[in-house]
Scaffold this active site. Sequence first.
Site, PDB file in Angstrom:
ATOM      1  N   LYS A   1       0.850  -1.201   0.000  1.00 14.28           N
ATOM      2  CA  LYS A   1       0.000   0.000   0.000  1.00 14.28           C
ATOM      3  C   LYS A   1       0.881   1.244   0.000  1.00 14.28           C
ATOM      4  O   LYS A   1       2.103   1.144   0.232  1.00 14.28           O
ATOM      5  CB  LYS A   1      -0.899  -0.038   1.239  1.00 14.28           C
ATOM      6  CG  LYS A   1      -0.124  -0.141   2.545  1.00 14.28           C
ATOM      7  CD  LYS A   1      -0.991  -0.616   3.693  1.00 14.28           C
ATOM      8  CE  LYS A   1      -0.141  -0.669   4.960  1.00 14.28           C
ATOM      9  NZ  LYS A   1      -0.892  -1.158   6.119  1.00 14.28           N
TER      10      LYS A   1
ATOM     11  N   TYR B   1      16.556  30.005   6.261  1.00 11.27           N
ATOM     12  CA  TYR B   1      15.420  30.758   6.802  1.00 11.27           C
ATOM     13  C   TYR B   1      15.568  30.996   8.297  1.00 11.27           C
ATOM     14  O   TYR B   1      15.969  30.106   9.049  1.00 11.27           O
ATOM     15  CB  TYR B   1      14.120  29.993   6.564  1.00 11.27           C
ATOM     16  CG  TYR B   1      13.548  30.167   5.178  1.00 11.27           C
ATOM     17  CD1 TYR B   1      13.224  31.435   4.694  1.00 11.27           C
ATOM     18  CD2 TYR B   1      13.318  29.074   4.371  1.00 11.27           C
ATOM     19  CE1 TYR B   1      12.687  31.590   3.427  1.00 11.27           C
ATOM     20  CE2 TYR B   1      12.781  29.210   3.105  1.00 11.27           C
ATOM     21  CZ  TYR B   1      12.472  30.480   2.637  1.00 11.27           C
ATOM     22  OH  TYR B   1      11.942  30.630   1.386  1.00 11.27           O
TER      23      TYR B   1
HETATM   24  C1  PLP Z   1      -0.021  -1.968   6.756  1.00 12.48           C
HETATM   25  C2  PLP Z   1      -0.535  -3.290   7.152  1.00 12.48           C
HETATM   26  C3  PLP Z   1       0.325  -4.389   7.282  1.00 12.48           C
HETATM   27  C4  PLP Z   1       1.830  -4.268   7.224  1.00 12.48           C
HETATM   28  O1  PLP Z   1       2.273  -3.665   8.420  1.00 12.48           O
HETATM   29  P1  PLP Z   1       3.835  -3.398   8.731  1.00 12.48           P
HETATM   30  O2  PLP Z   1       3.822  -2.880  10.114  1.00 12.48           O
HETATM   31  O3  PLP Z   1       4.298  -2.385   7.745  1.00 12.48           O
HETATM   32  O4  PLP Z   1       4.538  -4.688   8.588  1.00 12.48           O
HETATM   33  C5  PLP Z   1      -0.242  -5.632   7.519  1.00 12.48           C
HETATM   34  N1  PLP Z   1      -1.593  -5.766   7.664  1.00 12.48           N
HETATM   35  C6  PLP Z   1      -2.442  -4.719   7.576  1.00 12.48           C
HETATM   36  C7  PLP Z   1      -3.894  -4.948   7.754  1.00 12.48           C
HETATM   37  C8  PLP Z   1      -1.947  -3.453   7.338  1.00 12.48           C
HETATM   38  O5  PLP Z   1      -2.788  -2.406   7.278  1.00 12.48           O
END
Ligand code: PLP
Length: 328
Positions: free
Chosen positions: A16, A228
Site C-alpha cells: 500500500k 530561513y
Molecule cells: C499496513 C498493514 C500491514 C503491514 O504492516 P507493517 O507494520 O508495515 O509490517 C499488515 N496488515 C495490515 C492490515 C496493514 O494495514
Amino acid sequence: MMAAISGDAACGAAVKADGYGLGARAVVQRLAAAGCRDFFVATWAEAEGLADLVAAQGIALSVLHGVRAEDMAAAIAGPARPVLNTAAQLARWRESGGGRACDVMVDSGMHRLGVSVAEIADGLLDGLTIETLMSHLACADEDSSMNERQRAAFAELAGRTGARRMSLANSAGVALGQGYCFDLTRPGIALYGGVPSAALAGRIAQVAFPQAQILQRRHVPAGGAVGYNATWIAPHDTEVAILNLGYADGYLRGFSGTGMASAGGAALPVIGRISMDLTAIDVSAARDLAEGDWVTIDYALPAASVASGLSQYELLTGLGRRFARVWG
Ligand SMILES: *Cc1c(COP(=O)(O)O)cnc(C)c1O
C-alpha cells in the site's frame, strides 16, 4: 528474511501507499520474482495500478479498505479481492459480488477495522467464499499482553468460518514467533528496511538510500547566517553546500540541524532549517565536493527516525515524486 522467519506460513507483502513510497509496481515485480504470491494495498485506485501484474505474475491482490458503494464497479471489473470489514460491506459483496471470493477482517481487539467475533458467531459470514480471514495486531512492536490476547481471540476462529487461510502478523508480528504466523504473514515495513521491533534489530538491511545533488558550494565566513530565520550562524569559517532536497521531497523540518549526509566517507551535517526545495550541509570535511556532485542522505530508518522525530513509516511513505526511483 521475512519469509524465512514466517516459517511454514506463506509470506505476503503489504505494498500500500505505493509500496511504502518506493514504487509499488517495481516492488511487486521484485517480490513476485522472489516467490511472494500475496499482496495487500489499501485502495482500489492502488489495486488498479497493479491489476495487469496479477495475471502476468500469477499473484493475488487484496484491498484492505474493502468495498464502499463507490468501489463496487472497480471491484467487479478488476482482479483484486476486497478485504471486507463491516456488515454493510459484506452485504454489498453478497448482493453484487457475483459469488466471487473475498477476504474478511475480524477485529481481535485493536478496534480499528473489522467485524466482531460475536458477529461471526451469529453467522455473519455464512455462505461466503472466503479466501483469507485476517486480523491485525495493535502492539506487535511492543512487549504487550495485548499480543497474546489478540492471538488467542483470533486462533479461536480457526475452523469456524470456512476461510481457506488465516493471517494475523505484520512485520513486528512475524517476529513474535511462529504462533503468530498462522497460514500467511503480511509484512510491510521490514521489507523496506524498517526495523519494527527490538527482536529484528541488526537483521534487516537498509533498502532506500536517498541522494541529492549540490546546486551551489559556498564559503560562509564566521558569523554568517544560513537559511530561513537565520537559525544557524557559522561559529567559524565554514564550507557549505546547498542540496536540491527539501521538505517537499519528504525531507521534513525535523531534520533541521539533526540530519546527516555523506560523500566519499565524509560525514556532512545538515545546518540550519530545511527549506521546501533546498537543504544546506556543512562540507568542510569534503574538500573536493563540488557543484553537480551527489551526496547520500543518512536514511537508515531507525536512526533517521530518532534524528527527525518521524516514524520509520512516515520517513518512507513521505518520500516525494521528485526522487527518481533507481533500483540497484
Ligand atoms: C499496513 C498493514 C500491514 C503491514 O504492516 P507493517 O507494520 O508495515 O509490517 C499488515 N496488515 C495490515 C492490515 C496493514 O494495514
